[in-house]
Design a protein around this motif. Sequence first.
Motif, PDB file in Angstrom:
ATOM      1  N   TRP A  24       0.213   9.138  -8.319  1.00  0.00           N
ATOM      2  CA  TRP A  24       0.499   8.034  -7.403  1.00  0.00           C
ATOM      3  C   TRP A  24       1.775   7.294  -7.805  1.00  0.00           C
ATOM      4  O   TRP A  24       2.638   7.010  -6.968  1.00  0.00           O
ATOM      5  CB  TRP A  24      -0.692   7.078  -7.398  1.00  0.00           C
ATOM      6  CG  TRP A  24      -0.548   5.923  -6.444  1.00  0.00           C
ATOM      7  CD1 TRP A  24      -0.282   5.979  -5.118  1.00  0.00           C
ATOM      8  CD2 TRP A  24      -0.672   4.540  -6.767  1.00  0.00           C
ATOM      9  NE1 TRP A  24      -0.240   4.712  -4.581  1.00  0.00           N
ATOM     10  CE2 TRP A  24      -0.482   3.809  -5.579  1.00  0.00           C
ATOM     11  CE3 TRP A  24      -0.951   3.844  -7.944  1.00  0.00           C
ATOM     12  CZ2 TRP A  24      -0.543   2.416  -5.537  1.00  0.00           C
ATOM     13  CZ3 TRP A  24      -1.018   2.463  -7.908  1.00  0.00           C
ATOM     14  CH2 TRP A  24      -0.810   1.770  -6.715  1.00  0.00           C
ATOM     15  N   GLY A  28       3.738   8.362  -4.902  1.00  0.00           N
ATOM     16  CA  GLY A  28       3.181   7.491  -3.868  1.00  0.00           C
ATOM     17  C   GLY A  28       1.966   8.086  -3.183  1.00  0.00           C
ATOM     18  O   GLY A  28       1.434   7.485  -2.247  1.00  0.00           O
ATOM     19  N   GLU A  29       1.499   9.251  -3.634  1.00  0.00           N
ATOM     20  CA  GLU A  29       0.332   9.894  -3.040  1.00  0.00           C
ATOM     21  C   GLU A  29      -0.792   9.980  -4.079  1.00  0.00           C
ATOM     22  O   GLU A  29      -0.561  10.322  -5.237  1.00  0.00           O
ATOM     23  CB  GLU A  29       0.670  11.308  -2.542  1.00  0.00           C
ATOM     24  CG  GLU A  29       1.587  11.319  -1.322  1.00  0.00           C
ATOM     25  CD  GLU A  29       1.662  12.700  -0.699  1.00  0.00           C
ATOM     26  OE1 GLU A  29       0.963  13.607  -1.181  1.00  0.00           O
ATOM     27  OE2 GLU A  29       2.433  12.863   0.264  1.00  0.00           O
ATOM     28  N   TRP A  30      -2.006   9.683  -3.610  1.00  0.00           N
ATOM     29  CA  TRP A  30      -3.161   9.760  -4.491  1.00  0.00           C
ATOM     30  C   TRP A  30      -3.567  11.217  -4.716  1.00  0.00           C
ATOM     31  O   TRP A  30      -3.451  12.039  -3.815  1.00  0.00           O
ATOM     32  CB  TRP A  30      -4.337   8.994  -3.890  1.00  0.00           C
ATOM     33  CG  TRP A  30      -4.087   7.539  -3.741  1.00  0.00           C
ATOM     34  CD1 TRP A  30      -3.869   6.843  -2.586  1.00  0.00           C
ATOM     35  CD2 TRP A  30      -4.010   6.569  -4.792  1.00  0.00           C
ATOM     36  NE1 TRP A  30      -3.670   5.509  -2.841  1.00  0.00           N
ATOM     37  CE2 TRP A  30      -3.756   5.311  -4.198  1.00  0.00           C
ATOM     38  CE3 TRP A  30      -4.148   6.645  -6.182  1.00  0.00           C
ATOM     39  CZ2 TRP A  30      -3.632   4.144  -4.938  1.00  0.00           C
ATOM     40  CZ3 TRP A  30      -4.015   5.472  -6.928  1.00  0.00           C
ATOM     41  CH2 TRP A  30      -3.765   4.246  -6.305  1.00  0.00           C
ATOM     42  N   ARG A  84      -8.557   6.824  -5.345  1.00  0.00           N
ATOM     43  CA  ARG A  84      -7.594   5.736  -5.447  1.00  0.00           C
ATOM     44  C   ARG A  84      -7.978   4.740  -6.536  1.00  0.00           C
ATOM     45  O   ARG A  84      -9.145   4.533  -6.809  1.00  0.00           O
ATOM     46  CB  ARG A  84      -7.524   4.957  -4.114  1.00  0.00           C
ATOM     47  CG  ARG A  84      -6.957   5.723  -2.946  1.00  0.00           C
ATOM     48  CD  ARG A  84      -7.205   4.961  -1.654  1.00  0.00           C
ATOM     49  NE  ARG A  84      -6.379   5.439  -0.567  1.00  0.00           N
ATOM     50  CZ  ARG A  84      -6.632   6.529   0.149  1.00  0.00           C
ATOM     51  NH1 ARG A  84      -7.720   7.242  -0.109  1.00  0.00           N
ATOM     52  NH2 ARG A  84      -5.817   6.904   1.114  1.00  0.00           N
ATOM     53  N   TRP A 145       9.511   1.873  -3.626  1.00  0.00           N
ATOM     54  CA  TRP A 145       8.254   2.621  -3.785  1.00  0.00           C
ATOM     55  C   TRP A 145       7.060   1.707  -3.574  1.00  0.00           C
ATOM     56  O   TRP A 145       6.113   2.055  -2.874  1.00  0.00           O
ATOM     57  CB  TRP A 145       8.196   3.245  -5.178  1.00  0.00           C
ATOM     58  CG  TRP A 145       6.886   3.921  -5.472  1.00  0.00           C
ATOM     59  CD1 TRP A 145       6.556   5.218  -5.223  1.00  0.00           C
ATOM     60  CD2 TRP A 145       5.709   3.321  -6.043  1.00  0.00           C
ATOM     61  NE1 TRP A 145       5.259   5.467  -5.610  1.00  0.00           N
ATOM     62  CE2 TRP A 145       4.711   4.318  -6.107  1.00  0.00           C
ATOM     63  CE3 TRP A 145       5.410   2.042  -6.503  1.00  0.00           C
ATOM     64  CZ2 TRP A 145       3.450   4.070  -6.627  1.00  0.00           C
ATOM     65  CZ3 TRP A 145       4.153   1.798  -7.013  1.00  0.00           C
ATOM     66  CH2 TRP A 145       3.183   2.809  -7.063  1.00  0.00           C
ATOM     67  N   GLN A 148       6.535   0.741   0.009  1.00  0.00           N
ATOM     68  CA  GLN A 148       6.013   1.876   0.777  1.00  0.00           C
ATOM     69  C   GLN A 148       4.501   2.009   0.648  1.00  0.00           C
ATOM     70  O   GLN A 148       3.800   2.271   1.625  1.00  0.00           O
ATOM     71  CB  GLN A 148       6.692   3.166   0.306  1.00  0.00           C
ATOM     72  CG  GLN A 148       6.150   4.436   0.954  1.00  0.00           C
ATOM     73  CD  GLN A 148       6.678   5.700   0.281  1.00  0.00           C
ATOM     74  OE1 GLN A 148       7.629   5.657  -0.492  1.00  0.00           O
ATOM     75  NE2 GLN A 148       6.056   6.823   0.569  1.00  0.00           N
ATOM     76  N   VAL A 149       3.961   1.814  -0.569  1.00  0.00           N
ATOM     77  CA  VAL A 149       2.523   2.034  -0.792  1.00  0.00           C
ATOM     78  C   VAL A 149       1.688   0.779  -0.526  1.00  0.00           C
ATOM     79  O   VAL A 149       0.453   0.847  -0.524  1.00  0.00           O
ATOM     80  CB  VAL A 149       2.254   2.529  -2.233  1.00  0.00           C
ATOM     81  CG1 VAL A 149       3.033   3.799  -2.517  1.00  0.00           C
ATOM     82  CG2 VAL A 149       2.556   1.454  -3.271  1.00  0.00           C
ATOM     83  N   ASP A 152      -1.362   0.711   2.146  1.00  0.00           N
ATOM     84  CA  ASP A 152      -2.540   1.451   1.692  1.00  0.00           C
ATOM     85  C   ASP A 152      -3.264   0.674   0.602  1.00  0.00           C
ATOM     86  O   ASP A 152      -4.498   0.601   0.588  1.00  0.00           O
ATOM     87  CB  ASP A 152      -2.122   2.825   1.171  1.00  0.00           C
ATOM     88  CG  ASP A 152      -3.310   3.637   0.653  1.00  0.00           C
ATOM     89  OD1 ASP A 152      -4.100   4.113   1.487  1.00  0.00           O
ATOM     90  OD2 ASP A 152      -3.442   3.773  -0.576  1.00  0.00           O
ATOM     91  N   LEU A 153      -2.502   0.065  -0.298  1.00  0.00           N
ATOM     92  CA  LEU A 153      -3.096  -0.706  -1.388  1.00  0.00           C
ATOM     93  C   LEU A 153      -3.895  -1.889  -0.833  1.00  0.00           C
ATOM     94  O   LEU A 153      -5.028  -2.151  -1.255  1.00  0.00           O
ATOM     95  CB  LEU A 153      -1.992  -1.200  -2.321  1.00  0.00           C
ATOM     96  CG  LEU A 153      -2.396  -1.738  -3.694  1.00  0.00           C
ATOM     97  CD1 LEU A 153      -3.041  -0.653  -4.532  1.00  0.00           C
ATOM     98  CD2 LEU A 153      -1.175  -2.289  -4.420  1.00  0.00           C
TER      99      LEU A 153
END
Length: 357
Positions: A24, A28-30, A84, A145, A148-149, A152-153
Motif C-alpha cells: 500500500w 497505493g493498492e492494498w 486494509r 500519494w 490519492q488514497v 479510500d482511507l
Amino acid sequence: MNTLFDAVITQDQRSLLTRIAGPWLATGEWPLWGSIQHYFDARRLDADEVFHSLSRVGVAGPFAAGYGFTAPMRAPISATDRVRLTVASSRVLPEVRMVVGEPFVRVLLHMVKLHADRPVSDHEVTPAQLRSAELMAAMPHLKPWFVQVLPDLLSYEPGISNGGGATLGDGTWERTIDRSVMQFRDVLSVEDYIARTCEIVTANAAQFAPLVAAVETPPVAEPERAPYIDGGLLHDLEEAAAKTRWKVHKLLALCRGLNDSYTAGNPYACAAMIRSILDHIPPLFGHADFKVVASQHVFTVKRTDKSHAQKLAAFKDIADDVMHRPIGPSVPRISMVDIPEPVRLNAVLQEVVAILR
C-alpha cells in the motif's frame, strides 16, 4: 480499558501489519489476502489466526466488527479479498504514522474547519466539500500519494460518516463532509484521533447491544491487564542497550518491574516504578531533571511526544503522594486510574531507543 493502546503486539502480529502496509505504501493498492497467506504459509504460520487475534474495540462479533488496526473482514477471508489497515495502525507502525497518520489528522482538522465555515441558510442546506485539487492548494505539504488514497482511507474510519463523493475523469476527487467530523474538533494528535474513534465505536456498540435479562449471573473474571511497556519496544530497548556506552541494566529492570506491577494491578508499585524511570533517564537527554527534558528536549515527533513528556512530568505530584505520604488515620485513595496512560511512557522510551541507537 482501550485495548488498542493497552494491547501487547506480538512479533507475528507486527509482521502481519507490516506485510499489509508494504504494498500500500509503495503503490497505493492494498494487497490480496492470498499473498499474505502465502508469506505466512512459507513460515509455517496461520495468517488467518494472526489476523483474528488482533485487538479490536466495539462489537466482538463473528465478523470482526468494531475498530482495530485493520478494517473489518468477514471470516473466512477469501484469498481474493483486499485487506486494509486503518489509521489506528499508526500506533504500532512508525512508517504508517509518519506517511499517513499525522497527515490524516491535519486533513481531518481541515475538514472540521470546512464544515464549520460552510454557508448557512434558514432555507437551504449547503454541505461542505473536500476536493483533492483544493486540498493540495490549501495544504501543499501533502504528498500526492496520500491525497490519492485519502478517499479510500476515510471510507474505513467508522467515526466519519460517508457523505458521498465522486472521482472525476482527470483523476481528481471530491467528497461531501457531514457533521460527523465535528466529533473530532478537539483532536490534536494521532493518539487523540484513535482514542476518540474508539470512544465513538464503543458507544455505538453499546446502543445496539442486546438487552440483558434481569437474572443473577455468575461473576466474570476481569481480563488480564496487558503489560505497561510494549513488548516490541522493550525488545528494541534491549537491542539498543547491547550497542551503547550507557549502562541500561537498571532501566530494563525498572521496565520489567513496572510491567509486572501493572499486570498485577498494584497502583503504588506502578507509580513508584514510573517515577524511578523518569528520575533515571534524564542524563540520556543531556539534562539532570525530567521536567527540563519535558520542556527543552526536541522530540522526534515534536508536539505529540513533547505533550506526553509534559503529562508525565506533571505526574510527579501523584508519585510523591505514593512515595512520601506517611501513615495516618485516613485511607489512601490511589488506584490504577491514577496511573498515566501507557502510551505516554512508551513514547518517551521510544525516544530513549532512538538516542541509544
